[in-house]
Each structure stands twice: as structure tokens, then as C-alpha cells.
Write a protein that holds these residues in place. Sequence first.
Motif, PDB file in Angstrom:
ATOM      1  N   VAL A  14      -3.273   0.063   1.565  1.00 13.95           N
ATOM      2  CA  VAL A  14      -1.916   0.000   2.125  1.00 13.95           C
ATOM      3  C   VAL A  14      -1.530  -1.462   2.340  1.00 13.95           C
ATOM      4  O   VAL A  14      -2.373  -2.365   2.268  1.00 13.95           O
ATOM      5  N   ASP A  15      -0.258  -1.694   2.588  1.00  5.04           N
ATOM      6  CA  ASP A  15       0.233  -3.038   2.871  1.00  5.04           C
ATOM      7  C   ASP A  15      -0.503  -3.589   4.089  1.00  5.04           C
ATOM      8  O   ASP A  15      -0.845  -2.851   4.999  1.00  5.04           O
ATOM      9  N   ARG A  16      -0.761  -4.900   4.090  1.00 10.03           N
ATOM     10  CA  ARG A  16      -1.431  -5.616   5.191  1.00 10.03           C
ATOM     11  C   ARG A  16      -2.959  -5.493   5.157  1.00 10.03           C
ATOM     12  O   ARG A  16      -3.634  -5.969   6.070  1.00 10.03           O
ATOM     13  N   ALA A 148      10.936  -6.377   4.919  1.00  8.13           N
ATOM     14  CA  ALA A 148      12.204  -5.648   4.840  1.00  8.13           C
ATOM     15  C   ALA A 148      12.328  -4.840   3.551  1.00  8.13           C
ATOM     16  O   ALA A 148      13.352  -4.216   3.308  1.00  8.13           O
ATOM     17  N   GLU A 149      11.272  -4.845   2.711  1.00 12.98           N
ATOM     18  CA  GLU A 149      11.401  -4.144   1.444  1.00 12.98           C
ATOM     19  C   GLU A 149      11.311  -2.627   1.634  1.00 12.98           C
ATOM     20  O   GLU A 149      10.818  -2.136   2.643  1.00 12.98           O
ATOM     21  N   ARG A 150      11.797  -1.952   0.630  1.00 22.93           N
ATOM     22  CA  ARG A 150      11.664  -0.506   0.573  1.00 22.93           C
ATOM     23  C   ARG A 150      10.186  -0.149   0.761  1.00 22.93           C
ATOM     24  O   ARG A 150       9.325  -0.910   0.331  1.00 22.93           O
ATOM     25  N   TYR A 151       9.882   0.945   1.361  1.00 20.59           N
ATOM     26  CA  TYR A 151       8.512   1.444   1.608  1.00 20.59           C
ATOM     27  C   TYR A 151       7.840   0.780   2.815  1.00 20.59           C
ATOM     28  O   TYR A 151       6.785   1.227   3.243  1.00 20.59           O
ATOM     29  N   GLU A 152       8.400  -0.306   3.329  1.00 21.02           N
ATOM     30  CA  GLU A 152       7.695  -1.030   4.391  1.00 21.02           C
ATOM     31  C   GLU A 152       8.067  -0.496   5.775  1.00 21.02           C
ATOM     32  O   GLU A 152       8.605  -1.216   6.612  1.00 21.02           O
ATOM     33  N   THR A 153       7.762   0.781   5.979  1.00 23.38           N
ATOM     34  CA  THR A 153       7.925   1.385   7.306  1.00 23.38           C
ATOM     35  C   THR A 153       6.621   2.096   7.642  1.00 23.38           C
ATOM     36  O   THR A 153       5.899   2.529   6.737  1.00 23.38           O
TER      37      THR A 153
HETATM   38 NA    NA Z   1       4.857  -5.486  -0.089  1.00 23.81          NA
END
Ligand code: NA
Length: 211
Positions: A14-16, A148-153
Amino acid sequence: MTCRRGALIVLEGVDRAGKTTQCKMLVQALEQSGHQAEMIRFPDRTTKIGQLISSYLEKRSNLEDHTVHLLFSANRWELVPLMKQKLEQGINLVVDRYAFSGVAFTSAKPGFSLDWCMHPDVGLPKPDLVMYLQLSLNVASKRGEFGAERYETSVFQRAVQKRFEQLKEKDPLVNWKVIDAARSIEEVHREIKILSEKAISAAENQPIGEL
Ligand code: NA
Ligand code: DGP
Ligand code: NA
């Protein structure tokens, strides 16, 4: 002349989770120990297809969900000739996201099965090693705000994480290793380097597989 081929090494998560940092460190470490190594990242935003994807991720445009799924896959396919050429030249490829992100991110949307999502990537060069950087979303969120990109929640990332977990059960033929990404950068790097060196030795005598 025989030239041992390079290995296809993929980092997912996942992100991060630290994929990009770890990819860069791995390339450096492999070079220092005498291997040829290069980094690739997907999506590759520099191609025409990549620009469509980038505009979608930045919410500058909207695309229908199946359509964008196929574009992400096409963005991988368009790099295949170059990837194969490099692998055959003995260059190890360290890849920041691959088909597994493709499946996890689209199948996290309502109405998409894992099977449907996997189809467009069938036949892509098969990674010799997939390292899944596992990180709880609590720890991930302490590493800073989502962008702020799409999917970044956090809601969507939670769904993506579930799909990654299902995916690693799905294909027993993929050499899938789970890496605890909550540890220090150095500790994670050490484990990734050891696993990669093993995969490089094992790949030498094997043809490039297909997903
Ligand atoms: Na990203
Ligand atoms: P990155 O540049 O690594 O932050 O990736 C951009 C975003 O795109 C990230 O949220 C993950 C997502 N992503 C990466 N590959 C795919 C894919 O094949 N399909 C979909 N739907 N999303 C993807
Ligand atoms: Na990244």
C-alpha cells in the motif's frame, strides 16, 4: 556466448510502505555488489498512455473504471520489449509496483472480481520475486498525510490492502514474500537485499516465466 539473465524483482504494497525508497536502495546495493541493476516504476507516466493515467490520478480527467484498468495494464505491456531486452542482457530489474497493484487497486472498486482484473496482465513477464511490504494502515498514516491523488484515502487503501492479502493466496506459483515494513529502513533493506541476491542466483538458469 552465454549471458546469465537478470532477475525481475518486484516491490508491492500500500501507499507509504516505503517501496520507492527501498527500490532505490536495492538498485544501489546490487550495483555495489557487482550486479547490473535498474529501476522501473509503474505506472510509467512518461509514455502517452502514462500521461492519460497521470491525468486520471491527478483528477484532471475522469475515465471509466474498466477503461483505466486496461490502460494501466497497457502501460505495463508497452514496456515489455524493453524489459525483456534488459533481462536478457543480464540487467536485474527492480520494479516499483506491477500487475499486483493493478489487480489490488481495481478490484478494491465495487463490482470487480480478482479474476476479471487479472486477465489483461496474463502473459506479462513473471517476477522472479515479489516482495510485499506489509504495513498496517495505522502505522502508514503516522508516516504522513495521504496526498491529493485519486485512491489516496484511508477507506480506499484499506480495501486495497484486503485485496493484496487475497492476491498472495491466489497464485501459489508466484514467489511471494511478505516483508514487515514497520521496521527501520535499514532493517527492511537488509532483508530485501538478501532475498534479492537469492532470486538473482536462482533466475540465472531459468527462462523468463509468464504471469
Ligand atoms: Na501515490
Ligand atoms: P505511485 O506512482 O506508485 O504512487 O502509483 C500511483 C497510484 O496508482 C497509486 O495510488 C497506485 C495506483 N496504481 C498503480 N498501479 C495501478 C494499476 O495497475 N491499476 C490501478 N487501478 N491503480 C494503480
Ligand atoms: Na511509492
